[in-house]
Design an enzyme around this catalytic site. Structure first.
Site, PDB file in Angstrom:
ATOM      1  N   CYS A   1       9.543   1.835   3.445  1.00 19.19           N
ATOM      2  CA  CYS A   1      10.444   0.731   3.801  1.00 19.19           C
ATOM      3  C   CYS A   1      11.868   1.227   3.974  1.00 19.19           C
ATOM      4  CB  CYS A   1      10.405  -0.354   2.744  1.00 19.19           C
ATOM      5  SG  CYS A   1      11.119   0.191   1.200  1.00 19.19           S
TER       6      CYS A   1
ATOM      7  N   PHE B   1       0.817  -1.228   0.000  1.00 13.94           N
ATOM      8  CA  PHE B   1       0.000   0.000   0.000  1.00 13.94           C
ATOM      9  C   PHE B   1       0.845   1.269   0.000  1.00 13.94           C
ATOM     10  CE2 PHE B   1       0.885  -0.030   4.580  1.00 13.94           C
ATOM     11  CZ  PHE B   1       1.023   1.327   4.844  1.00 13.94           C
TER      12      PHE B   1
HETATM   13  P1  NAD Z   1       1.617  -6.554   3.100  1.00 17.79           P
HETATM   14  O1  NAD Z   1       2.660  -7.582   3.173  1.00 17.79           O
HETATM   15  O2  NAD Z   1       0.526  -6.573   4.100  1.00 17.79           O
HETATM   16  O3  NAD Z   1       0.898  -6.586   1.664  1.00 17.79           O
HETATM   17  C1  NAD Z   1       1.646  -6.605   0.474  1.00 17.79           C
HETATM   18  C2  NAD Z   1       0.824  -7.318  -0.589  1.00 17.79           C
HETATM   19  O4  NAD Z   1       0.588  -8.664  -0.180  1.00 17.79           O
HETATM   20  C3  NAD Z   1      -0.533  -6.692  -0.843  1.00 17.79           C
HETATM   21  O5  NAD Z   1      -0.796  -6.697  -2.233  1.00 17.79           O
HETATM   22  C4  NAD Z   1      -1.495  -7.600  -0.096  1.00 17.79           C
HETATM   23  O6  NAD Z   1      -2.773  -7.674  -0.702  1.00 17.79           O
HETATM   24  C5  NAD Z   1      -0.799  -8.952  -0.152  1.00 17.79           C
HETATM   25  N1  NAD Z   1      -1.066  -9.779   1.033  1.00 17.79           N
HETATM   26  C6  NAD Z   1      -1.325  -9.339   2.291  1.00 17.79           C
HETATM   27  N2  NAD Z   1      -1.505 -10.379   3.114  1.00 17.79           N
HETATM   28  C7  NAD Z   1      -1.356 -11.499   2.377  1.00 17.79           C
HETATM   29  C8  NAD Z   1      -1.423 -12.894   2.670  1.00 17.79           C
HETATM   30  N3  NAD Z   1      -1.682 -13.338   3.895  1.00 17.79           N
HETATM   31  N4  NAD Z   1      -1.210 -13.764   1.664  1.00 17.79           N
HETATM   32  C9  NAD Z   1      -0.946 -13.322   0.425  1.00 17.79           C
HETATM   33  N5  NAD Z   1      -0.877 -12.024   0.092  1.00 17.79           N
HETATM   34  C10 NAD Z   1      -1.077 -11.106   1.051  1.00 17.79           C
HETATM   35  O7  NAD Z   1       2.378  -5.135   3.120  1.00 17.79           O
HETATM   36  P2  NAD Z   1       1.743  -3.687   3.186  1.00 17.79           P
HETATM   37  O8  NAD Z   1       1.199  -3.468   4.560  1.00 17.79           O
HETATM   38  O9  NAD Z   1       0.863  -3.447   2.020  1.00 17.79           O
HETATM   39  O10 NAD Z   1       3.061  -2.800   2.968  1.00 17.79           O
HETATM   40  C11 NAD Z   1       3.916  -2.429   4.020  1.00 17.79           C
HETATM   41  C12 NAD Z   1       5.090  -3.379   4.130  1.00 17.79           C
HETATM   42  O11 NAD Z   1       5.785  -3.442   2.894  1.00 17.79           O
HETATM   43  C13 NAD Z   1       6.126  -2.919   5.150  1.00 17.79           C
HETATM   44  O12 NAD Z   1       6.589  -4.036   5.848  1.00 17.79           O
HETATM   45  C14 NAD Z   1       7.222  -2.317   4.295  1.00 17.79           C
HETATM   46  O13 NAD Z   1       8.499  -2.310   4.891  1.00 17.79           O
HETATM   47  C15 NAD Z   1       7.174  -3.214   3.108  1.00 17.79           C
HETATM   48  N6  NAD Z   1       7.762  -2.596   1.938  1.00 17.79           N
HETATM   49  C16 NAD Z   1       8.973  -3.041   1.525  1.00 17.79           C
HETATM   50  C17 NAD Z   1       9.588  -2.443   0.442  1.00 17.79           C
HETATM   51  C18 NAD Z   1      10.929  -2.910  -0.028  1.00 17.79           C
HETATM   52  O14 NAD Z   1      11.341  -2.481  -1.087  1.00 17.79           O
HETATM   53  N7  NAD Z   1      11.634  -3.762   0.693  1.00 17.79           N
HETATM   54  C19 NAD Z   1       8.956  -1.405  -0.240  1.00 17.79           C
HETATM   55  C20 NAD Z   1       7.706  -0.988   0.195  1.00 17.79           C
HETATM   56  C21 NAD Z   1       7.115  -1.597   1.286  1.00 17.79           C
END
Ligand code: NAD
Length: 495
Positions: A281, A149
Site C-alpha cells: 500500500c 493479503f
Molecule cells: P481486500 O479489501 O480485498 O481484503 C481485505 C480484507 O477484507 C480481507 O480480510 C478480506 O477477506 C476482506 N474482504 C474482502 N472482500 C470483502 C467484502 N466484500 N466484504 C467484507 N470483507 C471483505 O484487500 P486485499 O486485496 O486483501 O489487500 C490489498 C489492498 O489492501 C490494497 O488496496 C492495498 O492498498 C490495501 N492495503 C492498505 C494498507 C494501508 O495501510 N492503507 C496496508 C495494506 C494493504
C-alpha cells in the site's frame, strides 16, 4: 490436503460451515491447503470466548501483561525464519522481503512492551479545595481486526499487541489468501502465556466480516484492505455503534526534482515500485519527473529494471516474486495494454518476460508520458507497474497529489532543503518521505493515510493505536481535610 482452521479458546477448530477456500503457492500455482471459511456461529463462538476472557484480562496486572508481551516478542524473534517461510509460501514475496516484514512486525510488539508507560494516566492535584482530578484510559472490550493479503504477519501485529496491552481481547480475521503466518503467530501468542481467550482467530470471508461488523459484543474494529471494502467496513461498523478505523488503498507519488541525485532516485523508484511485486500500500506507483530530469531518470530506472531477478521467493537470488493470484496477475497485465492504448509509452513491458512455470509471475513494467486521465493513473494497480508523469514544475507535482483521491504516502527527491521543507507542508498525504520512497513510520509513531486511504479519525499502531483501543475515564475526587475525624492523625487540620 492441509486444513487451516480457526483458533478459538486456544484450540484448533474446524469450520462448521462446511465452506472452505483454496490456498495456493503463487510461485508454482499449486494448491497447498484449504482454509476454513467461518459461518456466523464460528464468529459468535470466537467473540463469546473473547468476551468471557475480557473480565479477567482487563484486570491482569500491568507487570504480568508486560512479561507476556516480552515473551511473545522473543518467540516471534526466535521463529522469524519460520514466519518468513510461511509468508513466502503463500504470499510469494521473496524471503529477504518476508524477513523485512517480520522485522517491521516485531517493532510493534516492542512498542507494546512499554505498556506500563503507555497506559499511565494524568493527575491534577488541588483542582479545587480538597479536589483532585485524574484520568485513566480503560480498555474497550472485544475488538476485532480484519487484515489484507499483502502483509499477513505485519498488519495483524499493527493491531494485536497494542489492543491486548491495553486490556482488550481480540478476534482476528486474516486474509483467506495467506492465513498460515497469522495463525502460527497466534499459536506463539498462546505459547507466550496469554490466556486462551485473549486472542482468537476466525478464518473467513465476507460472512465473517459482516458478523463482526454487527455483533453486539464487538466494541471496535481495525480494518486494513482496499478502499471500497474499507469504506463499507467503516460505514457498516459505525452504523452499528462501533469504533472503527479502516485503512484503504493508495496511489503513491514520488516527485523527482531536477537537482535530485538521479542514481538514488532511480534505485529508490525501482525498489519502491517493484519490491513485493508492487503489492504494497506504500509502493510508489507514480514518479512525477520535473523538468529535464525525466529522460535521464527514465533511462536510469530502465537500466536497473533489466537487472532485476524475478523468480520463486525461496530462491535466494530472486529479488521479486509472483503476484498473489492468477486473476490478479492478469488484471495487472491488462493495465499495461490499457495504458498503451490510452497513449502512454511502454518503456518496459512486463508481459514480454517469459517464465517457464505455472506461477503467477509477471515482469516489471515502466510506462512513460502517463497523463492523469489514463486508467493506469486513476486506478490502484497493485502490481509491478510504474508510471512516469512528466511535469514542468514542482507545483504541478504537488497539485497532482492534491487532486488524487488517495493520500497514503508521498515522497520527494531533491538536494534542495528549502524545496523539501516546503513539500513537508504541501504534500496532501498522511506519510511523507524526503529522499525516502516508502515512508512507513517506525513503530513508535503511527501509520495512516489521508482522504480515501483511511476512514476514521485515528491512525493505526504507535501512540494513536493506544488511543484507539482505549477510552478515557476522568475521576474527580473530593477528600476534605478530616477536621471532624475521631482519629488522631497528628497534623494540624487547617494546614
Ligand atoms: P481486500 O479489501 O480485498 O481484503 C481485505 C480484507 O477484507 C480481507 O480480510 C478480506 O477477506 C476482506 N474482504 C474482502 N472482500 C470483502 C467484502 N466484500 N466484504 C467484507 N470483507 C471483505 O484487500 P486485499 O486485496 O486483501 O489487500 C490489498 C489492498 O489492501 C490494497 O488496496 C492495498 O492498498 C490495501 N492495503 C492498505 C494498507 C494501508 O495501510 N492503507 C496496508 C495494506 C494493504
Amino acid at each position: 490436503m492441509k486444513q487451516i482452521q480457526h483458533l478459538i479458546d486456544g484450540v484448533s477448530v474446524p469450520a462448521t460451515s462446511g465452506r472452505t477456500s483454496p490456498v495456493f503457492n503463487p510461485a508454482t500455482g499449486e494448491q497447498t491447503a484449504e482454509v476454513a471459511l467461518a459461518a456466523v456461529d464460528d464468529v459468535d463462538r470466537a467473540v463469546a470466548n473473547a468476551h468471557a476472557a475480557f473480565a479477567e484480562w482487563r484486570t491482569t496486572s500491568v507487570a504480568r501483561r508486560t512479561k507476556m508481551m516480552f515473551e511473545f516478542r522473543n518467540l516471534v524473534v526466535a521463529n522469524a525464519d519460520e514466519i518468513a517461510a510461511r509468508l513466502t509460501a503463500e504470499h510469494g514475496k521473496v524471503l529477504s522481503d518476508a524477513g523485512g516484514e517480520v522485522a517491521r512486525a516485531i517493532e510493534n510488539i516492542e512498542f507494546a512492551c512499554g505498556l506500563a508507560e503507555l497506559l499511565k494516566g494524568t493527575h491534577s492535584e488541588h483542582a479545587s479545595t480538597g479536589v483532585d482530578v485524574y484520568s485513566v484510559r480503560r480498555p474497550l472490550g472485544v475488538v476485532a481486526g480484519i487484515t489484507p493479503f499483502n502483509f499477513p504477519a505485519m498488519v495483524p501485529l499493527w493491531m494485536i499487541p497494542n489492543a491486548v496491552a491495553c486490556g482488550n481481547t481480540f478476534v482476528l480475521k486474516p486474509s483467506e489468501k495467506d492465513p498460515s503466518a497469522p495463525l502460527f503467530m497466534a499459536e506463539l501468542f498462546q505459547e507466550a502465556g496469554f490466556p486462551s481467550g485473549v486472542l482468537n482467530v476466525v478464518q473467513g470471508d465476507k460472512v465473517a466480516v459482516d458478523r463482526l461488523l454487527e455483533h453486539p459484543d464487538v466494541e471496535a474494529l481495525s480494518f486494513v484492505g482496499s478502499t471500497p471494502i474499507a469504506r463499507y467496513v467503516y460505514e457498516t461498523g459505525t452504523r452499528h455503534g462501533k469504533r472503527v478505523q479502516a485503512l484503504g488503498g493508495a496511489k503513491n507519488h514520488m516527485i523527482v526534482l531536477p537537482d535530485a541525485d538521479i542514481s538514488l532516485a532511480a534505485d529508490s523508484a525501482v525498489s519502491a515500485a517493484y519490491g513485493s511485486a508492487g503489492e504494497r500500500c506504500m509502493a510508489v506507483s507514480v514518479v512525477v519527473a520535473v523538468g529535464d530530469v525525466a529522460d535521464p531518470l527514465v533511462d536510469a530506472i530502465k537500466v536497473r529494471m533489466e537487472k532485476l531477478s524475478i523468480g520463486d521467493g525461496t530462491d535466494a537470488g530472486s529479488e521479486m516474486g509472483p503476484l498473489i493470484t492468477a486473476a490478479h496477475r492478469d488484471k495487472v497485465a491488462g493495465y499495461i495494454g490499457a495504458g498503451e492504448a490510452e497513449g502512454a509509452t511502454v518503456v518496459v513491458d512486463g508481459r514480454e518476460a517469459n517464465f517457464d512455470n505455472d506461477g503467477y509471475f509477471l515482469g516489471v513494467s515502466l510506462l512513460d508520458h502517463v497523463t492523469p486521465d489514463m486508467s493506469v493513473y486513476t486506478d490502484e494497480i497493485f502490481g509491478p507497474v510504474l508510471c512516469v508523469v512528466r511535469a514542468d514544475t514542482y507545483q504541478q507535482g504537488v497539485d497532482l497529489i492534491a487532486a488524487n483521491p488517495w493520500g497514503n504516502g508521498a515522497a520527494i527527491f531533491t538536494r534542495d532543503g528549502g524545496a523539501a521543507r516546503r513539500f513537508q507542508e504541501d504534500a496532501d498525504a498522511g506519510m511523507v518521505g524526503i529522499n525516502v520512497p516508502i515512508p512507513v513510520p517506525v513503530g513508535y509513531h503511527s501509520f495512516g493515510g489521508w482522504k480515501d486511504s483511511a476512514f476514521g479519525d485515528t491512525t493505526i499502531y504507535g501512540p494513536e493505536g493506544i488511543h484507539f483501543y482505549t477510552r478515557p475515564k476522568v475521576l474527580t475526587t473530593r477528600w476534605p481535610d478530616p477536621a471532624g475525624s475521631t482519629v488522631n492523625l497528628g497534623f494540624p487540620t487547617n494546614h
